[in-house]
Design a protein around this motif. Structure first.
Motif, PDB file in Angstrom:
ATOM      1  N   ASP A 325      -1.285   1.424  -7.562  1.00  0.00           N
ATOM      2  CA  ASP A 325      -0.915   2.225  -6.400  1.00  0.00           C
ATOM      3  C   ASP A 325      -1.632   1.725  -5.150  1.00  0.00           C
ATOM      4  N   THR A 326      -0.835   1.254  -4.184  1.00  0.00           N
ATOM      5  CA  THR A 326      -1.370   0.866  -2.884  1.00  0.00           C
ATOM      6  C   THR A 326      -0.443   1.458  -1.826  1.00  0.00           C
ATOM      7  N   ARG A 327      -0.814   1.337  -0.566  1.00  0.00           N
ATOM      8  CA  ARG A 327       0.051   1.906   0.486  1.00  0.00           C
ATOM      9  C   ARG A 327       0.463   0.823   1.471  1.00  0.00           C
ATOM     10  N   ALA A 328       1.749   0.802   1.778  1.00  0.00           N
ATOM     11  CA  ALA A 328       2.303  -0.177   2.717  1.00  0.00           C
ATOM     12  C   ALA A 328       2.565   0.480   4.067  1.00  0.00           C
ATOM     13  N   GLY A 329       2.763  -0.354   5.086  1.00  0.00           N
ATOM     14  CA  GLY A 329       3.229   0.151   6.374  1.00  0.00           C
ATOM     15  C   GLY A 329       2.139   0.243   7.420  1.00  0.00           C
ATOM     16  N   LEU A 330       2.243   1.255   8.262  1.00  0.00           N
ATOM     17  CA  LEU A 330       1.340   1.403   9.410  1.00  0.00           C
ATOM     18  C   LEU A 330       0.215   2.407   9.158  1.00  0.00           C
ATOM     19  N   HIS A 331       0.254   3.076   8.015  1.00  0.00           N
ATOM     20  CA  HIS A 331      -0.844   3.953   7.609  1.00  0.00           C
ATOM     21  C   HIS A 331      -1.156   5.042   8.635  1.00  0.00           C
ATOM     22  N   CYS A 332      -0.128   5.552   9.302  1.00  0.00           N
ATOM     23  CA  CYS A 332      -0.313   6.583  10.348  1.00  0.00           C
ATOM     24  C   CYS A 332      -1.297   6.115  11.412  1.00  0.00           C
ATOM     25  N   GLY A 346       3.050  -3.937   9.767  1.00  0.00           N
ATOM     26  CA  GLY A 346       2.195  -3.214   8.838  1.00  0.00           C
ATOM     27  C   GLY A 346       1.524  -4.117   7.818  1.00  0.00           C
ATOM     28  N   ALA A 347       0.932  -3.513   6.811  1.00  0.00           N
ATOM     29  CA  ALA A 347       0.131  -4.256   5.834  1.00  0.00           C
ATOM     30  C   ALA A 347       0.093  -3.490   4.516  1.00  0.00           C
ATOM     31  N   VAL A 348      -0.455  -4.159   3.505  1.00  0.00           N
ATOM     32  CA  VAL A 348      -0.703  -3.506   2.212  1.00  0.00           C
ATOM     33  C   VAL A 348      -2.168  -3.092   2.195  1.00  0.00           C
ATOM     34  N   ARG A 349      -2.413  -1.806   2.018  1.00  0.00           N
ATOM     35  CA  ARG A 349      -3.790  -1.320   2.065  1.00  0.00           C
ATOM     36  C   ARG A 349      -4.362  -1.165   0.662  1.00  0.00           C
ATOM     37  N   ILE A 350      -5.598  -1.599   0.526  1.00  0.00           N
ATOM     38  CA  ILE A 350      -6.317  -1.464  -0.748  1.00  0.00           C
ATOM     39  C   ILE A 350      -7.580  -0.651  -0.467  1.00  0.00           C
TER      40      ILE A 350
END
Lengths: 374, 72
Positions: A325-332, A346-350
């Protein structure tokens, strides 16, 4: 079992088991309101909530626990300050890594109250240039807002030095991504207002957070309603914590937050393990890592962009093929991505947590390598 | 034993006072504010009149606003 959850900057998982146990204990056994009644279970609730407040204040580096008022989350706390202060036609300085908890109320205030704001000078990783802070202050500057740790690249700001540079201008510190992970010393740093959340690095439940207000007299309440005190008056109490705690608080959540504060696990990985992960990810072909320029300013969150793969494509592959599970995009945090040159892509956040072991990092690295090589 | 009734402006202040007195080993009891007393909060503290002055001093030193009820 491999820990495949790397979205701790959105909300932490897992939690200490005592968190769920305490929530269940309140719901199933204790019951009763906070601050409204005086029978046995209500007194137990009052003692538990106040103990949670005292523990949270200690975690924030605050001596006077009464100045810590419970909120739904950091967004609620930030809005209490921004909408409660007299800011009409004033100027505000913000850090370059702000998220929408700050940017959206600021945009609203700009439209409706003539508020203007500027981004503090910074380096390529978003680290604020402390030497430039004093020069950015105008006669109308009424507030400085600092995102303590970025939810995109994890850069941790030098808050004490920034506050010194601000002088008497009030500083609102947003600790949504830092409290529980990096030291927060509100009193020692002379912070005027601080927002925090319970469900991220503190490992508590969602729906918990707090506002620290050194100057409560400068803020009008965001919510108006019953507090259990001064009930004969239609005015809100002018004392803390009641001034900012209208309505029944999230007692179940606060029971859980207290348990999280009491049972924080020792990290299952070392600082070296984490920094090695960041370095090894940076060596993957076609990958650019969004991180602090100095490891001394690196929190336990970073992001990656690939030269050809979209962030949503990478996160989907990680989730579908490996259950990661990671989060993509602009992360608010569109401003943070503008700062880092990754908007709108955006980016993939770890975002790691204390339950990750070095073996979990190696598993993530292998899976990332396979996804990006496919 | 005659007792004094301590009134506070908030639940936070009641519990803070209770903790402070516990630390000082001064016996106190959390009770509902009696109906005949105008209350700012549902909880009050009951202490022995012998320690009333000491308690008030300690609470004021700790920044806890307290009112001693004349009608315990």
């Amino acid at each position: 079992m491999t820990n495949t959850y790397f979205d701790n900057a959105a909300t932490s998982f897992s939690k200490p088991p005592q968190v769920a146990a305490e929530i269940a204990r309140y719901l199933n056994e204790v019951g009763g309101p906070y601050g409204r009644s005086a029978y046995g279970r209500a007194v137990e609730v009052a003692r538990t909530v106040e103990d949670a407040r005292a523990r949270l204040a200690a975690a924030m580096g605050v001596a006077e626990s009464g100045s810590v008022t419970f909120a739904h989350n950091a967004t609620h706390a930030v809005n209490t300050v921004l909408q409660g202060m007299e800011l009409a036609n004033c100027h505000i300085l913000i850090s370059p890594m702000e998220h929408n908890a700050v940017m959206r109320p600021l945009a609203m205030l700009a439209r409706s109250h003539g508020v203007s704001f500027d981004v503090l000078a910074h380096g390529p990783d978003g680290l604020i240039d402390v030497a430039a802070v004093a020069g950015a202050i105008r006669p109308t500057t009424a507030l400085v807002i600092v995102n303590h740790q970025s939810n995109v690249n994890g850069v941790v700001q030098p808050v004490a030095a920034i506050k010194r540079a601000c002088g008497d201008i009030p500083l609102l510190l947003d600790t949504a991504q830092s409290l529980g992970s990096v030291p927060v010393l509100v009193d020692e740093w002379g912070i005027d207002f601080a927002a925090c959340t319970g469900h991220k690095c503190l490992l508590g439940p969602t729906g918990t957070g707090a506002l620290f207000a050194r100057h409560a007299d400068r803020i009008a309440p965001l919510l108006w309603g019953g507090t259990g005190s001064r009930s004969s008056s239609y005015d809100m109490p002018d004392f803390l914590p009641d001034k900012f705690e209208a309505g029944t608080p999230n007692v179940a959540g606060i029971f859980g937050l207290r348990a999280a504060l009491m049972h924080r696990p020792e990290p299952h990985h070392t600082r070296h393990d984490y920094l090695s992960l960041v370095d090894e990810v940076a060596r993957l072909r076609g990958v650019r890592v969004l991180r602090a320029s100095s490891v001394d300013c690196q929190g336990e969150t970073f992001s990656i962009v690939h030269e050809s793969r979209m962030s949503s494509e990478v996160t989907s592959a990680l989730a579908e093929k490996y259950g990661i599970d990671t989060r993509a995009g602009l992360h608010c945090a569109p401003l943070a991505h503008q700062t880092l040159g990754t908007s709108p892509r955006g980016a993939v956040r770890i975002a790691v947590g204390p339950y990750h072991a070095a073996a979990d990092f190696q598993h993530l690295l292998r899976c990332l390598h396979e996804v990006l090589s496919a | 034993m005659s007792t004094a009734l301590l009134l506070f402006e908030s639940t936070h202040a009641v519990i803070k006072a209770e903790r402070l007195l516990d630390e000082k080993k001064i016996p106190c009891k959390v009770i509902p504010v009696p109906k005949h007393i105008s209350s700012e909060c549902g909880l009050a503290l009951e202490v022995s009149t012998e320690v009333r002055a000491e308690v008030v001093r300690a609470l004021k030193l700790a920044g806890v606003h307290v009112t001693v009820s004349a009608v315990p």
